[in-house]
Design a protein around this motif. Sequence first.
Motif, mmCIF file in Angstrom:
data_model
loop_
_atom_site.group_PDB
_atom_site.id
_atom_site.type_symbol
_atom_site.label_atom_id
_atom_site.label_comp_id
_atom_site.label_asym_id
_atom_site.label_seq_id
_atom_site.Cartn_x
_atom_site.Cartn_y
_atom_site.Cartn_z
ATOM 1 N N ARG A 44 -4.407 -11.783 4.137
ATOM 2 C CA ARG A 44 -4.483 -11.200 2.718
ATOM 3 C C ARG A 44 -4.759 -11.719 1.639
ATOM 4 O O ARG A 44 -4.079 -12.378 0.690
ATOM 5 C CB ARG A 44 -2.645 -11.043 2.717
ATOM 6 N N CYS B 359 -1.960 -7.150 -1.444
ATOM 7 C CA CYS B 359 -2.923 -6.404 -1.763
ATOM 8 C C CYS B 359 -2.738 -6.046 -3.021
ATOM 9 O O CYS B 359 -1.728 -5.512 -3.306
ATOM 10 C CB CYS B 359 -3.360 -5.393 -0.846
ATOM 11 N N CYS B 362 -0.316 -3.051 -3.751
ATOM 12 C CA CYS B 362 0.661 -2.993 -2.794
ATOM 13 C C CYS B 362 1.940 -2.432 -3.062
ATOM 14 O O CYS B 362 2.591 -2.675 -4.347
ATOM 15 C CB CYS B 362 0.828 -4.375 -2.265
ATOM 16 N N HIS B 364 4.763 -3.066 -2.709
ATOM 17 C CA HIS B 364 5.914 -4.070 -2.726
ATOM 18 C C HIS B 364 6.209 -4.674 -4.057
ATOM 19 O O HIS B 364 7.136 -5.052 -4.689
ATOM 20 C CB HIS B 364 5.708 -5.203 -1.773
ATOM 21 N N CYS B 389 4.683 -8.533 5.103
ATOM 22 C CA CYS B 389 3.972 -8.928 4.059
ATOM 23 C C CYS B 389 4.811 -9.325 2.798
ATOM 24 O O CYS B 389 4.461 -10.161 2.038
ATOM 25 C CB CYS B 389 3.401 -7.618 3.583
ATOM 26 N N ASN B 459 6.933 1.284 3.643
ATOM 27 C CA ASN B 459 5.479 1.278 3.553
ATOM 28 C C ASN B 459 4.938 2.126 4.781
ATOM 29 O O ASN B 459 3.786 2.361 4.618
ATOM 30 C CB ASN B 459 4.788 0.334 3.197
ATOM 31 N N CYS B 526 1.750 1.937 2.180
ATOM 32 C CA CYS B 526 0.811 0.602 2.523
ATOM 33 C C CYS B 526 -0.427 1.168 1.974
ATOM 34 O O CYS B 526 -1.126 2.040 2.535
ATOM 35 C CB CYS B 526 0.687 -0.028 3.600
ATOM 36 N N VAL B 527 -1.057 0.322 0.971
ATOM 37 C CA VAL B 527 -2.824 0.959 0.559
ATOM 38 C C VAL B 527 -3.534 0.706 1.672
ATOM 39 O O VAL B 527 -4.378 1.438 1.861
ATOM 40 C CB VAL B 527 -3.253 0.122 -0.739
HETATM 41 S S1 SF4 Z 1 2.027 -3.798 2.886
HETATM 42 FE FE1 SF4 Z 1 0.055 -2.980 2.840
HETATM 43 S S2 SF4 Z 1 -0.448 -3.184 0.856
HETATM 44 FE FE2 SF4 Z 1 1.196 -4.601 0.848
HETATM 45 S S3 SF4 Z 1 0.241 -6.558 1.041
HETATM 46 FE FE3 SF4 Z 1 0.928 -5.730 3.342
HETATM 47 S S4 SF4 Z 1 -1.191 -4.736 4.007
HETATM 48 FE FE4 SF4 Z 1 -1.158 -4.945 1.610
#
Ligand code: SF4
Lengths: 193, 539
Positions: A44, B359, B362, B364, B389, B459, B526-527
Amino acid sequence: MTSDIVIAGVGGQGVLSVAAIIARAARAEGLEVKQTEVHGMAQRGGAVQATLRISPQPIASELVPRHTAAMILGLEPVEALRYLEYLSPDGVLITAAEPVTNVTDYPPLAEVHAVVRRIGGHLVEAFRLAKECGSPRAANVVMVGAASVHLPLAVGSLEAAVTEAFIAKGERVVGINLAAFRAGRAILSPATP
Amino acid sequence: MLQISPPATSRLLLGDEAVALGAIDAGISAAYSYPGTPATEIMETLMGAAPDGVVAHWTANEKTAYEAALGVSMAGRRALVAMKHVGLNVAADPFMSSALVAIAGGLVVAVADDPGMHSSQNEQDSRFLADFARIVCLEPASSQEAYEMTREAFEVSERFGIPVLLRLVTRIAHSRSPVTTAPPRPTPPLDKADRPQDWILIPGNARRLWHGLVALQPELEAWAASSSHTMLTLSDDDRGLGVITAGIGRNHYLENGADLGYTPSHLHLGAYPVSAKLIRNLADHVEQLLVIEEGYPFVERRLAGVLPTRWDVLGRDSGTLPADGELTPDTVRAALGLPVRTGIDLTGMVLPGRPPQLCKGCPHEESFEALLAALAGIDQSVVMSDIGCYALGALPPYQAIESCVCMGASIGMAKGAADAGLRPSLAVIGDSTFLHSGITPLMDAVAHRTPITVLILDNGTVGMTGQQPTLLPGSSLEPLLAGLGIEPDHLHVIEITRQRVTELTALLRAEMDHPGPSVIVAVRECVEARKDRRQGTAS
Ligand code: SF4
């Protein structure tokens, strides 16, 4: 002789594709290959690293021993320097010149570049070259081209591997990436007398 | 029935991919898994490569995965269940007891350990769990071995009537090396186990079956000793050092072996239980034993007890190798007494760390902003969190969460903290983690009207492991939560956008004062999952 390559960059830059292209070319030449890669949390936007070991003989460890790598190939200069301790004294460091500054304490770029030059490393303006070839996304393939000058692999095998890697995305994308490969290769090729 | 397969050519495969292909070629009827690094790619590969008619899917958690696989075995067919190491803790209940039942169709549990904790909360060594259950464990040291051992594991499972644990480590699961496959074996027909007394673990049966499993141990050990994955080479080059390697330890040893200038006697272990006989054979030949194994000092502790012996036993416990973290060719080199290599070092520059981040875009981000705003000005509070995440909310710029322990722990810990008197007590948990292990602790909070506020970040995906679909759609959460007994006035679903951060803040504020359990579901895709979905529909 095992030829070890440490490929370093930031999540999303295409580190794994670089490893896959070089590995594919090595396999096509009948060489042994071991490749490590990073998945999951580490991807990430954080530091990402892959290693590739290529040899005519069977390869023992998955991991590259310190101070033995023939090459450090960076898609980002700080990330390339992060693995310096893996480089053999007669190895070569080649890195994209452009930084990814998604951290607050990124050192002055001039200093980063100075360190790369001091240790005899090569800076390649991979993103500029990739843009000129038609897509900044091909910066990682520019770096494969730059690396190709020092890899124990034939240009033909690498170009074939680049083609195979992008064939599913159509002829235009293959064209851009082959141009990117050649642009990177031209930068590090010794000038013809 | 003879099947003709295309001519063998080797392919560069991840250890995980090799396990998946091994299972398919072993004729599995079903495979189950819950995503978890470094095991995720086993199921991802299976879902892409399994032939029609083979069930391959994600499950709610590792326990349900294991139980489903157990049912397949009872039906006389083969099943693979895959998970990361801590997943086996979740599945430990069926796992431990499945060692007692009369496994019919081969049952293989592929467990990927994460020494060095690249993507995990601990570095537990699954070989201990195989030993705890008193079953066979196979430990591959390459993708080719991962393929072959997976196939063999099914045979061993059926031969001895026990589950078999295939232990991977990150550097095998996530390393690519060439694999040559062999012709597949046909899928066994349905053949239901006909002795229910061997599957009903009431005490009378369980005692008899446990007795049988214990009595089987010498046979398992003899099998491991004769396995082609166990190799003893006695050398007269030097009678001082004997090297014992296990799994990937062999690779790091061989990387350095040529520099020793002599060939020590060597025992490699790829199959467990550890063969005491082979260890004695090796020990009789040498003065000193160096154990090179990834993970905990599992073999080393079998050798070195508290009582003095004639042998020096060296390894992780003795301090010859680091007691924790991942083995490397360099640490093994040092343990072999070989000179340390030197080279260029980075002098005069401190490199910034580059930890993983949410990301860009995101969902979140907005939830954390609202959470911080809601807690602003409150003296004391606690925000428990979970695996996903959103654990990155621990890092700057948010620093919004205060715990991350195991799947679902946020809700149980929030309840406990509230019981202890800590208010407001919040839990932040993702939709998939909630379905995995969050429902039962919430039931506790409902049953006891514990004042906690749960923020479910929906998400729509398992983000961290690469966007696997959540088992149930987000729309199922509201009726599920209502059915659990969350009162309608304290159950909110909000589509979280930048414009609605203040609204979420206000909701959190209000619910933190409620003297019972409340749940807010913050929904936004989630993007990365959205990208995948768009690419999927585009092509
Ligand atoms: S939830 Fe999706 S958008 Fe958010 S950090 Fe994780 S992978 Fe990236």
